[in-house]
Design an enzyme around this catalytic site. Structure first.
Site, PDB file in Angstrom:
ATOM      1  CE  LYS A  11      -3.973  -2.237   2.239  1.00  0.00           C
ATOM      2  NZ  LYS A  11      -5.013  -2.109   3.310  1.00  0.00           N
ATOM      3  CE1 TYR A  51      -9.355  -3.019   0.142  1.00  0.00           C
ATOM      4  CE2 TYR A  51      -8.432  -1.118  -0.995  1.00  0.00           C
ATOM      5  CZ  TYR A  51      -8.273  -2.224  -0.184  1.00  0.00           C
ATOM      6  OH  TYR A  51      -7.020  -2.540   0.316  1.00  0.00           O
ATOM      7  CG  PHE A  59     -13.369   1.631   6.831  1.00  0.00           C
ATOM      8  CD1 PHE A  59     -12.865   1.051   5.669  1.00  0.00           C
ATOM      9  CD2 PHE A  59     -14.030   0.805   7.738  1.00  0.00           C
ATOM     10  CE1 PHE A  59     -13.023  -0.292   5.397  1.00  0.00           C
ATOM     11  CE2 PHE A  59     -14.205  -0.548   7.472  1.00  0.00           C
ATOM     12  CZ  PHE A  59     -13.701  -1.095   6.306  1.00  0.00           C
ATOM     13  NE  ARG A  87      -6.130 -11.903   5.464  1.00  0.00           N
ATOM     14  CZ  ARG A  87      -6.895 -10.798   5.438  1.00  0.00           C
ATOM     15  NH1 ARG A  87      -7.085 -10.129   4.292  1.00  0.00           N
ATOM     16  NH2 ARG A  87      -7.452 -10.333   6.523  1.00  0.00           N
ATOM     17  CB  THR A  93      -7.485  -5.605   9.801  1.00  0.00           C
ATOM     18  OG1 THR A  93      -7.951  -6.759   9.106  1.00  0.00           O
ATOM     19  CG2 THR A  93      -7.825  -4.345   9.022  1.00  0.00           C
ATOM     20  NE  ARG A 104      -2.589  -5.509   7.205  1.00  0.00           N
ATOM     21  CZ  ARG A 104      -3.735  -6.042   6.789  1.00  0.00           C
ATOM     22  NH1 ARG A 104      -4.293  -7.033   7.467  1.00  0.00           N
ATOM     23  NH2 ARG A 104      -4.313  -5.580   5.695  1.00  0.00           N
ATOM     24  CG  ASN A 114      -3.911  -2.168   6.859  1.00  0.00           C
ATOM     25  OD1 ASN A 114      -3.767  -1.845   5.686  1.00  0.00           O
ATOM     26  ND2 ASN A 114      -4.958  -2.840   7.286  1.00  0.00           N
ATOM     27  CG  HIS A 117      -5.298  -6.245  -0.358  1.00  0.00           C
ATOM     28  ND1 HIS A 117      -6.539  -6.174   0.225  1.00  0.00           N
ATOM     29  CD2 HIS A 117      -5.380  -7.223  -1.305  1.00  0.00           C
ATOM     30  CE1 HIS A 117      -7.346  -7.058  -0.365  1.00  0.00           C
ATOM     31  NE2 HIS A 117      -6.662  -7.703  -1.293  1.00  0.00           N
ATOM     32  CD  GLU A 128      -8.915  -9.341  -3.467  1.00  0.00           C
ATOM     33  OE1 GLU A 128      -7.769  -9.646  -3.081  1.00  0.00           O
ATOM     34  OE2 GLU A 128      -9.813  -8.945  -2.695  1.00  0.00           O
TER      35      GLU A 128
HETATM   36  P1  IDP Z   1      -8.026  -6.707   5.573  1.00  0.00           P
HETATM   37  O1  IDP Z   1      -7.198  -5.767   4.718  1.00  0.00           O
HETATM   38  O2  IDP Z   1      -7.249  -7.208   6.762  1.00  0.00           O
HETATM   39  O3  IDP Z   1      -8.657  -7.822   4.768  1.00  0.00           O
HETATM   40  P2  IDP Z   1     -10.674  -5.481   5.648  1.00  0.00           P
HETATM   41  O4  IDP Z   1     -11.635  -5.601   6.779  1.00  0.00           O
HETATM   42  O5  IDP Z   1     -10.970  -6.243   4.398  1.00  0.00           O
HETATM   43  O6  IDP Z   1      -9.214  -5.835   6.204  1.00  0.00           O
HETATM   44  O7  IDP Z   1     -10.551  -3.921   5.320  1.00  0.00           O
HETATM   45  C1  IDP Z   1      -9.944  -3.483   4.120  1.00  0.00           C
HETATM   46  C2  IDP Z   1      -9.043  -2.322   4.444  1.00  0.00           C
HETATM   47  O8  IDP Z   1      -9.835  -1.206   4.875  1.00  0.00           O
HETATM   48  C3  IDP Z   1      -8.061  -2.524   5.608  1.00  0.00           C
HETATM   49  O9  IDP Z   1      -6.900  -3.229   5.243  1.00  0.00           O
HETATM   50  C4  IDP Z   1      -7.765  -1.104   6.019  1.00  0.00           C
HETATM   51  O10 IDP Z   1      -6.834  -0.476   5.126  1.00  0.00           O
HETATM   52  C5  IDP Z   1      -9.121  -0.449   5.845  1.00  0.00           C
HETATM   53  N1  IDP Z   1      -9.884  -0.469   7.100  1.00  0.00           N
HETATM   54  C6  IDP Z   1     -10.509  -1.530   7.679  1.00  0.00           C
HETATM   55  N2  IDP Z   1     -11.106  -1.182   8.827  1.00  0.00           N
HETATM   56  C7  IDP Z   1     -10.883   0.143   8.987  1.00  0.00           C
HETATM   57  C8  IDP Z   1     -11.252   1.099   9.996  1.00  0.00           C
HETATM   58  O11 IDP Z   1     -11.924   0.788  10.980  1.00  0.00           O
HETATM   59  N3  IDP Z   1     -10.803   2.389   9.813  1.00  0.00           N
HETATM   60  C9  IDP Z   1     -10.060   2.771   8.710  1.00  0.00           C
HETATM   61  N4  IDP Z   1      -9.705   1.890   7.754  1.00  0.00           N
HETATM   62  C10 IDP Z   1     -10.098   0.602   7.878  1.00  0.00           C
HETATM   63 MG    MG Z   2     -10.080  -7.746   3.272  1.00  0.00          MG
END
Ligand code: IDP
Ligand code: MG
Length: 140
Positions: A11, A51, A59, A87, A93, A104, A114, A117, A128
């Site tokens: 990212k 996304y 968010f 993962r 996350t 992370r 973070n 992805h 994807e």
């Molecule tokens: P993941 O990347 O671990 O699969 P997801 O729940 O799919 O997590 O969320 C996608 C992305 O959205 C996260 O990696 C992060 O960049 C962002 N994200 C998720 N939850 C939040 C939040 O509560 N606040 C801000 N950004 C978030």
């Molecule tokens: Mg995800």
């Protein structure tokens, strides 16, 4: 177990801090092989499309802003059990909840910024990878 291919994105926060080589080296050390790599600056449409599953989440706007802020590196990673392995290497996350040694935990600034992805299932991995790469680009 089977050989799988999954999508990884380094990212904007990773690319901005010149962490690309370190993160790719980690995947290689863990047995995941990059079989396609591209550095690119995502458009708003690219990020919103990628996304789309999150478009109702609070968010979403912040996520699209972040992902389009500066270039990313998109990669297809291949190896044994690659979806789950990726993962595991990434960690949770929220970096505050990520296990020691995960990408992370090591590098992420916040739940939003973070660093990496990774596809969350074999089905999503196929979708994807196809979002960014033609079949002929991941056949090596
Ligand atoms: P993941 O990347 O671990 O699969 P997801 O729940 O799919 O997590 O969320 C996608 C992305 O959205 C996260 O990696 C992060 O960049 C962002 N994200 C998720 N939850 C939040 C939040 O509560 N606040 C801000 N950004 C978030
Ligand atoms: Mg995800």
């Amino acid at each position: 177990m089977a050989i799988e291919t999954t999508l990884s994105i380094l990212k904007p926060d990773a690319v901005e801090r010149n962490l690309v080589g370190k993160i790719i080296a980690r995947f290689e050390e863990e047995g995941l092989r990059p079989v396609a790599i591209r550095r690119m600056h995502l458009s708003r449409a690219d990020a919103e499309g990628f996304y789309a599953v999150h478009k109702e989440r609070p968010f979403f706007g912040e996520l699209v802003e972040f992902m389009t802020r500066s270039p990313v590196v998109v990669m297809a990673l291949r190896g044994e059990n690659a979806v789950a392995r990726n993962r595991e290497i990434m960690g949770a996350t929220n970096p505050a909840e990520a296990a020691e040694g995960t990408l992370r935990k090591l590098y992420a600034k916040s739940i939003g910024e973070n660093t990496v992805h990774g596809s969350d299932s074999a089905e999503n991995a196929a979708i994807e990878v196809a979002y960014f790469f033609r079949t002929t680009e991941v056949n090596g």
